[in-house]
Design an enzyme around this catalytic site. Structure first.
Site, PDB file in Angstrom:
ATOM      1  N   LYS A   1      61.702  87.831  34.977  1.00  0.00           N
ATOM      2  CA  LYS A   1      60.494  88.224  34.262  1.00  0.00           C
ATOM      3  C   LYS A   1      60.531  87.674  32.826  1.00  0.00           C
ATOM      4  O   LYS A   1      59.680  86.899  32.445  1.00  0.00           O
ATOM      5  CB  LYS A   1      60.346  89.746  34.229  1.00  0.00           C
TER       6      LYS A   1
ATOM      7  N   ASP B   1      66.855 100.254  33.492  1.00  0.00           N
ATOM      8  CA  ASP B   1      66.367  99.045  34.146  1.00  0.00           C
ATOM      9  C   ASP B   1      65.349  98.421  33.192  1.00  0.00           C
ATOM     10  O   ASP B   1      64.257  98.948  33.015  1.00  0.00           O
ATOM     11  CB  ASP B   1      65.712  99.425  35.487  1.00  0.00           C
TER      12      ASP B   1
ATOM     13  N   TRP C   1      59.185 101.183  40.526  1.00  0.00           N
ATOM     14  CA  TRP C   1      60.568 100.707  40.403  1.00  0.00           C
ATOM     15  C   TRP C   1      61.532 101.862  40.218  1.00  0.00           C
ATOM     16  O   TRP C   1      62.643 101.843  40.765  1.00  0.00           O
ATOM     17  CB  TRP C   1      60.696  99.666  39.293  1.00  0.00           C
TER      18      TRP C   1
HETATM   19  C1  LIG Z   1      61.131  92.995  39.437  1.00  0.00           C
HETATM   20  C2  LIG Z   1      61.782  94.278  39.119  1.00  0.00           C
HETATM   21  C3  LIG Z   1      62.879  94.743  39.854  1.00  0.00           C
HETATM   22  C4  LIG Z   1      63.421  93.999  41.053  1.00  0.00           C
HETATM   23  O1  LIG Z   1      64.109  92.894  40.653  1.00  0.00           O
HETATM   24  P1  LIG Z   1      64.882  91.955  41.717  1.00  0.00           P
HETATM   25  O2  LIG Z   1      65.654  91.071  40.800  1.00  0.00           O
HETATM   26  O3  LIG Z   1      63.845  91.252  42.523  1.00  0.00           O
HETATM   27  O4  LIG Z   1      65.754  92.819  42.548  1.00  0.00           O
HETATM   28  C5  LIG Z   1      63.450  95.936  39.473  1.00  0.00           C
HETATM   29  N1  LIG Z   1      62.982  96.646  38.431  1.00  0.00           N
HETATM   30  C6  LIG Z   1      61.923  96.231  37.702  1.00  0.00           C
HETATM   31  C7  LIG Z   1      61.452  97.058  36.556  1.00  0.00           C
HETATM   32  C8  LIG Z   1      61.296  95.037  38.027  1.00  0.00           C
HETATM   33  O5  LIG Z   1      60.235  94.617  37.314  1.00  0.00           O
END
Ligand SMILES: *Cc1c(COP(=O)(O)O)cnc(C)c1O
Length: 360
Positions: A196, A172, A102
């Protein structure tokens, strides 16, 4: 009713109580004779959902004054671009820590938009750990430092965050937000796709220090943080149902003891699984270095891919879902977000012990 043992990485398990409340309210939201999906986002009912969700997040994370909570579209992936679009100016540099899948996506996106410097990376360790970020050397004129607090695919997590002084720290937190208490004042901006640990997909939560949302007229309106800050996250039609669901999840967290209780339960759940891995005599091999293991995403391997296939097949027959590792890295992964019940983790532990007995 039979609920699966859901270890999906995302979208992922939601608390059963939340789903049941949503079901109760689906066709008649609080006596208005309509669903929350059928009314204006300018109605007083939805405005209350919007502000209640913001207030709950502020309470749970103890967000200090001077920050705004936004509910945006486009997933965390859109934030990979929105962060540099808004924060990275001509003559400044965006600093990134490279911790895996990521982080790399965030870096690639920033590179499309300006100058990027990777200031630490765990690539040489095959992303099995978080690099040392205690004494980072940031370039002069660093616009921000970006980290990925939990690498969902690799299964590693920061245990402490870098101290960046006056440089805004951007994180993030898609896969570990609200899994433990954090000190929001150390961050300039936090973002997280909801699917998540916060609710269903469709909404991305952004927590931004207001001074970072500058009014840069050259950007498309929807891509400016300032637009959403000025309009209390109601500039255009928000993802109404997703925000409503996030509100129910936050209420559930409050009713279950808040973030300190979430953290303790998450650590207990993760220990059930990591202990089996550690005590299996090498039958299960944890991917992440023990110091940086994620309690959210547990990544592990077996001796060979045949055995891993067998594990997935037999676990599926017993009601376990989502244990296959991400297609980019293979292996096995169990995601134990807030909403995954302790009982599911105990059942997985027992399955892993039985599988070891039969195949070890
Ligand atoms: C799932 C995830 C993303 C992507 O998220 P989307 O909402 O599908 O764009 C980005 N960063 C992390 C750490 C993730 O687990």
């Amino acid at each position: 009713m039979s609920r699966a043992y859901n270890f999906n990485a995302g979208p992922a398990a939601l608390p059963l109580e939340v789903l049941q409340k949503a079901q109760e309210q689906l066709v008649d939201f609080e006596g208005i004779g309509m669903s929350i999906m059928e009314i204006s986002h300018r109605s007083k009912e939805y405005e209350r959902v919007n502000s209640e969700t913001q207030e709950r997040l502020k309470r749970l994370l103890q967000i200090p004054d001077g920050y705004k909570v936004l509910f945006l579209h486009g997933g965390a992936s859109t934030q990979f671009a929105m962060v540099p679009l808004n924060l990275l100016r001509q003559g400044t540099v965006a600093a990134y820590v490279d911790t895996g899948s990521w982080a790399k996506k965030a870096i690639e996106e920033a590179r499309l938009l300006g100058e990027v410097k990777i200031v630490a990376s765990s690539k040489e360790d095959q992303y099995t750990r978080v690099p040392d970020v205690d004494k980072l050397e940031l370039p002069e004129r660093t616009a921000y430092l970006h980290i990925t607090s939990n690498e969902t695919i690799g299964g590693i997590q920061y245990k402490t965050y870098p101290d960046t002084g006056n440089v805004p720290l951007v994180a993030d937190m898609s896969s570990d937000i609200l899994s433990r208490p954090i000190d929001v004042s150390r961050f300039g901006l936090i973002y997280a796709g909801a699917q998540k640990n916060l609710g269903p997909s469709g909404v991305t939560v952004v927590i931004i220090r207001e001074d970072l949302a500058e009014a840069n007229e050259h950007l498309p309106t929807m891509l400016r943080y300032r637009t959403h800050v000025d309009n209390d996250s109601l500039y255009n039609t928000p993802p109404v149902y997703s925000v409503y669901m996030v509100n129910l999840v936050l209420e559930w967290i409050e009713e279950n003891g808040g973030l300190a209780a979430m953290e303790q339960r998450n650590l207990e759940k993760a220990k059930l699984i990591y202990d089996v891995i550690d005590q299996s005599g090498g039958f299960y091999r944890g991917v992440a270095h023990p110091d940086h293991r994620s309690p959210m995403n547990i990544t592990f391997r077996l001796a060979d891919e045949e055995l891993e296939k067998k594990f997935i097949k037999e676990s599926a027959e017993q009601g376990f879902v989502g244990l296959k590792g991400h297609r980019s890295v293979g292996g096995l992964r169990a995601s134990l977000y807030n909403a995954v019940p302790y009982e599911s983790c105990k059942a997985l532990r027992q399955f892993m012990l039985d599988f070891l007995q039969r195949n070890g």
